[in-house]
Write a protein that holds these residues in place. Sequence first.
Motif, PDB file in Angstrom:
ATOM      1  N   GLU A 184      15.654  11.407  -4.707  1.00 23.77           N
ATOM      2  CA  GLU A 184      15.665  10.097  -4.971  1.00 23.77           C
ATOM      3  C   GLU A 184      15.112   9.186  -3.980  1.00 23.77           C
ATOM      4  OE1 GLU A 184      16.547   8.094  -7.819  1.00 23.77           O
ATOM      5  OE2 GLU A 184      16.382  10.137  -8.531  1.00 23.77           O
ATOM      6  N   ARG A 185      15.335   9.723  -2.632  1.00 27.33           N
ATOM      7  CA  ARG A 185      14.689   9.184  -1.247  1.00 27.33           C
ATOM      8  C   ARG A 185      13.289   9.396  -1.404  1.00 27.33           C
ATOM      9  NH1 ARG A 185      19.259  11.615   1.046  1.00 27.33           N
ATOM     10  NH2 ARG A 185      17.795  13.207   1.914  1.00 27.33           N
ATOM     11  N   GLU A 231       7.295   2.887  -2.599  1.00 24.60           N
ATOM     12  CA  GLU A 231       6.922   1.857  -1.574  1.00 24.60           C
ATOM     13  C   GLU A 231       5.696   1.917  -1.155  1.00 24.60           C
ATOM     14  OE1 GLU A 231      10.353   2.390   1.334  1.00 24.60           O
ATOM     15  OE2 GLU A 231      11.821   1.539   0.065  1.00 24.60           O
ATOM     16  N   LEU A 232       5.229   3.268  -0.838  1.00 21.25           N
ATOM     17  CA  LEU A 232       4.060   3.379  -0.437  1.00 21.25           C
ATOM     18  C   LEU A 232       3.088   3.041  -1.519  1.00 21.25           C
ATOM     19  CD1 LEU A 232       1.920   4.808   1.344  1.00 21.25           C
ATOM     20  CD2 LEU A 232       2.296   6.916   0.104  1.00 21.25           C
ATOM     21  N   ASP A 233       3.355   3.229  -2.854  1.00 19.74           N
ATOM     22  CA  ASP A 233       2.291   2.870  -3.918  1.00 19.74           C
ATOM     23  C   ASP A 233       2.301   1.289  -3.840  1.00 19.74           C
ATOM     24  OD1 ASP A 233       2.315   5.436  -4.655  1.00 19.74           O
ATOM     25  OD2 ASP A 233       3.372   5.176  -6.534  1.00 19.74           O
ATOM     26  N   VAL A 234       3.203   0.599  -3.469  1.00 20.06           N
ATOM     27  CA  VAL A 234       3.223  -0.969  -3.760  1.00 20.06           C
ATOM     28  C   VAL A 234       2.389  -1.426  -2.369  1.00 20.06           C
ATOM     29  CG1 VAL A 234       4.763  -3.099  -3.313  1.00 20.06           C
ATOM     30  CG2 VAL A 234       5.550  -1.177  -5.034  1.00 20.06           C
ATOM     31  N   ILE A 281      -2.924   4.328  -8.832  1.00 19.34           N
ATOM     32  CA  ILE A 281      -1.645   3.791  -8.300  1.00 19.34           C
ATOM     33  C   ILE A 281      -1.869   2.410  -8.438  1.00 19.34           C
ATOM     34  CG2 ILE A 281      -0.576   3.327  -6.116  1.00 19.34           C
ATOM     35  CD1 ILE A 281      -1.475   6.388  -5.286  1.00 19.34           C
ATOM     36  N   VAL A 282      -3.119   1.777  -8.039  1.00 23.45           N
ATOM     37  CA  VAL A 282      -3.069   0.385  -8.066  1.00 23.45           C
ATOM     38  C   VAL A 282      -3.072  -0.169  -9.399  1.00 23.45           C
ATOM     39  CG1 VAL A 282      -4.890  -1.541  -7.419  1.00 23.45           C
ATOM     40  CG2 VAL A 282      -4.571   0.310  -5.945  1.00 23.45           C
ATOM     41  N   ALA A 304      10.439   6.242  -1.436  1.00 20.56           N
ATOM     42  CA  ALA A 304       9.491   6.108  -0.458  1.00 20.56           C
ATOM     43  C   ALA A 304       8.032   6.122  -1.043  1.00 20.56           C
ATOM     44  CB  ALA A 304       9.793   7.278   0.490  1.00 20.56           C
ATOM     45  N   ARG A 305       7.900   6.954  -2.192  1.00 17.22           N
ATOM     46  CA  ARG A 305       6.544   7.108  -2.748  1.00 17.22           C
ATOM     47  C   ARG A 305       6.313   5.496  -3.345  1.00 17.22           C
ATOM     48  NH1 ARG A 305       2.463  10.638  -4.761  1.00 17.22           N
ATOM     49  NH2 ARG A 305       0.975   9.016  -5.520  1.00 17.22           N
TER      50      ARG A 305
END
Length: 95
Positions: free
Chosen positions: A27-28, A35-38, A68-69, A32-33
């Motif tokens: 879940e973490r 947040e990275l994508d955003v 991703i974008v 994190a993924r």
Amino acid sequence: MTLTCDDVRMTTGNLIAKLRAHRAAEERLKQARRELDVEITRVVDSGEWQIIDVAEVTGWSRETIRAIVKRVQQERWAEADRKRSSTPPDQLGEL
């Protein structure tokens, strides 16, 4: 309770604790993924970085970065549409 498998003994409490720790780590990692994508989407949309530069830093292909974008943008548009459709017409100007 103790289970036996190929002469290895592990109490069920240990197994359950390890499984819970693994699921929490997953879940973490997902958060994190996300947040990275955003952040990738933000820097590409703002022009701070070009897709080719993000690809070089991450080691991912340009196609992956584009995907991703596109996905994050579509999620934002869908969320905006949901907000608009649930907002009374007299409050639409406030969005």
